[in-house]
Every structure is written in C-alpha cells, then in structure tokens.
Design a protein around this motif. Structure first.
Motif, PDB file in Angstrom:
ATOM      1  N   ARG A   1       0.862  -1.179   0.000  1.00  0.00           N
ATOM      2  CA  ARG A   1       0.000   0.000   0.000  1.00  0.00           C
ATOM      3  C   ARG A   1       0.901   1.233   0.000  1.00  0.00           C
ATOM      4  N   VAL A   2       0.920   1.950  -1.123  1.00  0.00           N
ATOM      5  CA  VAL A   2       1.906   3.020  -1.283  1.00  0.00           C
ATOM      6  C   VAL A   2       1.358   4.427  -1.054  1.00  0.00           C
ATOM      7  N   SER A   3       0.043   4.551  -0.924  1.00  0.00           N
ATOM      8  CA  SER A   3      -0.535   5.859  -0.631  1.00  0.00           C
ATOM      9  C   SER A   3      -1.896   5.673   0.011  1.00  0.00           C
ATOM     10  N   CYS A   4      -2.249   6.617   0.913  1.00  0.00           N
ATOM     11  CA  CYS A   4      -3.469   6.431   1.712  1.00  0.00           C
ATOM     12  C   CYS A   4      -4.117   7.768   2.031  1.00  0.00           C
ATOM     13  N   THR A   5      -5.445   7.761   2.100  1.00  0.00           N
ATOM     14  CA  THR A   5      -6.189   8.879   2.675  1.00  0.00           C
ATOM     15  C   THR A   5      -7.457   8.354   3.318  1.00  0.00           C
ATOM     16  N   GLY A   6      -7.836   8.950   4.416  1.00  0.00           N
ATOM     17  CA  GLY A   6      -9.078   8.584   5.084  1.00  0.00           C
ATOM     18  C   GLY A   6     -10.210   9.484   4.639  1.00  0.00           C
ATOM     19  N   ILE A   7     -11.378   8.912   4.357  1.00  0.00           N
ATOM     20  CA  ILE A   7     -12.539   9.688   3.915  1.00  0.00           C
ATOM     21  C   ILE A   7     -13.354  10.046   5.154  1.00  0.00           C
TER      22      ILE A   7
END
Length: 200
Positions: A192-198
């Motif tokens: 997992r190389v990038s993440c954002t929480g909604i």
C-alpha cells in the motif's frame, strides 16, 4: 339620431372593456409563466449547490513517494471519484476503498481490508461472480509518475444512512502492483503506497 349615435359608443365601450380584460389576462398569464421560469431556475441552482464534494490529500506509505489528492462529488444519486497522483512507478497500479479511515500505520494496513459491506468475493467491478464495493480497479501511471483515475457509480453515497453505500469513514488506498481481480481477498495488488481517510 340619438340612438344611432349611442350604439357605436356602447359597442366601443364594451369592446374596450373586453380588450382590457384580455390584456390583463394575457399579462397575468405571462407574469405567471415568467415567475414559473424563475422558480425553475432557482431550483436548478439549488440542486447544483446541493451537490456534495469532499477532497482529501493522499499521503505516501511503505517508503514510497506517492502522493496527491482524491475528490468525491455526489450529484443526482451518483458519486464521482477523481484521484490525481504523483510519485508512482510507470505502469499499472490498483486503487481500492478500504474499510477504515485510519492511515496511521507506515504500511497503510491500519485501513483494514477492502470495503465489502455486502460480503461478496473480491473481483472486477460489475462482475457477475461478485465484487467488493471498494473494488475500483487499476489505472496507468505515465513515465513521469503521474496518473489520474476517474470512477463513477450509483453504488456509493457521501454520508447517507445506507451503510452499504456510505463511503464516509472509509479509506482510499493505492497499491504498488496491479489487481488481478481473482486472488482472494484483495487481488494480490502488493504494498500500500498511498493512503487517505474519507472523513466528512
């Protein structure tokens, strides 16, 4: 002679009254039509304003440099996602919605597995065999590491009461590799190389 003189005057007076009434009716009809047109225009503007839009920053994970922004816009029962990304390796990558809006871990695994409220097997979006509500699929990054992924569906909503559709409280994850659409439970898409929480 007096009678001959009075009849045309009476007819003219009657004609004036009728014409005045017709004019008034036409004016009122026109006014009503104009008011209706104005009301329709206001309602259309209201609907445009009611379109919800939320934007989040993607942060690098797993020692990558992958970052960017993802925007969700809901209008007329359809949610559109636009992800603008940079820092990717050239080629295909997977992107999914995961079940928890928690990007605190260095490897992005704090987001849990794919968002799958209907307990379906992992698969390609729209497949008869089933798919997760978070199974967005793959996209291609250019040689400069940039990519844009757009996705649109009526199977999502922003903050509605239907937990099978509500994306708020979930996370967006970009993977190093591609989703093969068959490996369970996540398509073997790699780190997992990038993440954002909604979070609304």
């Amino acid at each position: 002679m007096k009678m001959i003189f009075k009849l045309p005057l009476a007819a003219m007076a009657l004609l004036a009254v009728v014409s005045c009434k017709d004019f008034k009716k036409g004016y009122e009809d026109g006014k009503a039509a104009a008011e209706k047109e104005a009301e329709d225009a206001v309602e259309e503007v209201k609907q445009e304003v009611m379109a919800q839009s939320i934007k989040f920053t993607m942060e690098p994970k797993s020692d990558s440099n992958v970052k960017g922004e993802v925007t969700f816009t809901e209008k007329n029962g359809t949610v559109k996602m636009v992800a603008n990304l940079s820092g990717l390796t050239e080629g295909e990558h997977a992107i999914h919605i995961h079940q928890t809006a928690d990007c605190s871990s260095a490897d992005g695994k704090s987001t849990g597995g794919h968002w799958n409220p209907t307990n379906e097997p992992h698969g390609k979006w729209g497949a008869d065999e089933g798919f997760h509500k978070g199974d967005i699929g793959n996209f291609v990054a250019a040689a400069d590491g940039n990519a844009i992924k757009e996705f649109e569906t009526d199977q999502w909503c922003i903050g509605c009461d239907d937990e099978n559709k509500n994306i708020v409280g979930k996370a967006v994850i970009v993977h190093q590799g591609i989703d093969d659409f068959t490996s369970q439970p996540s398509g073997a898409a790699g780190a997992r190389v990038s993440c954002t929480g909604i979070i609304q």
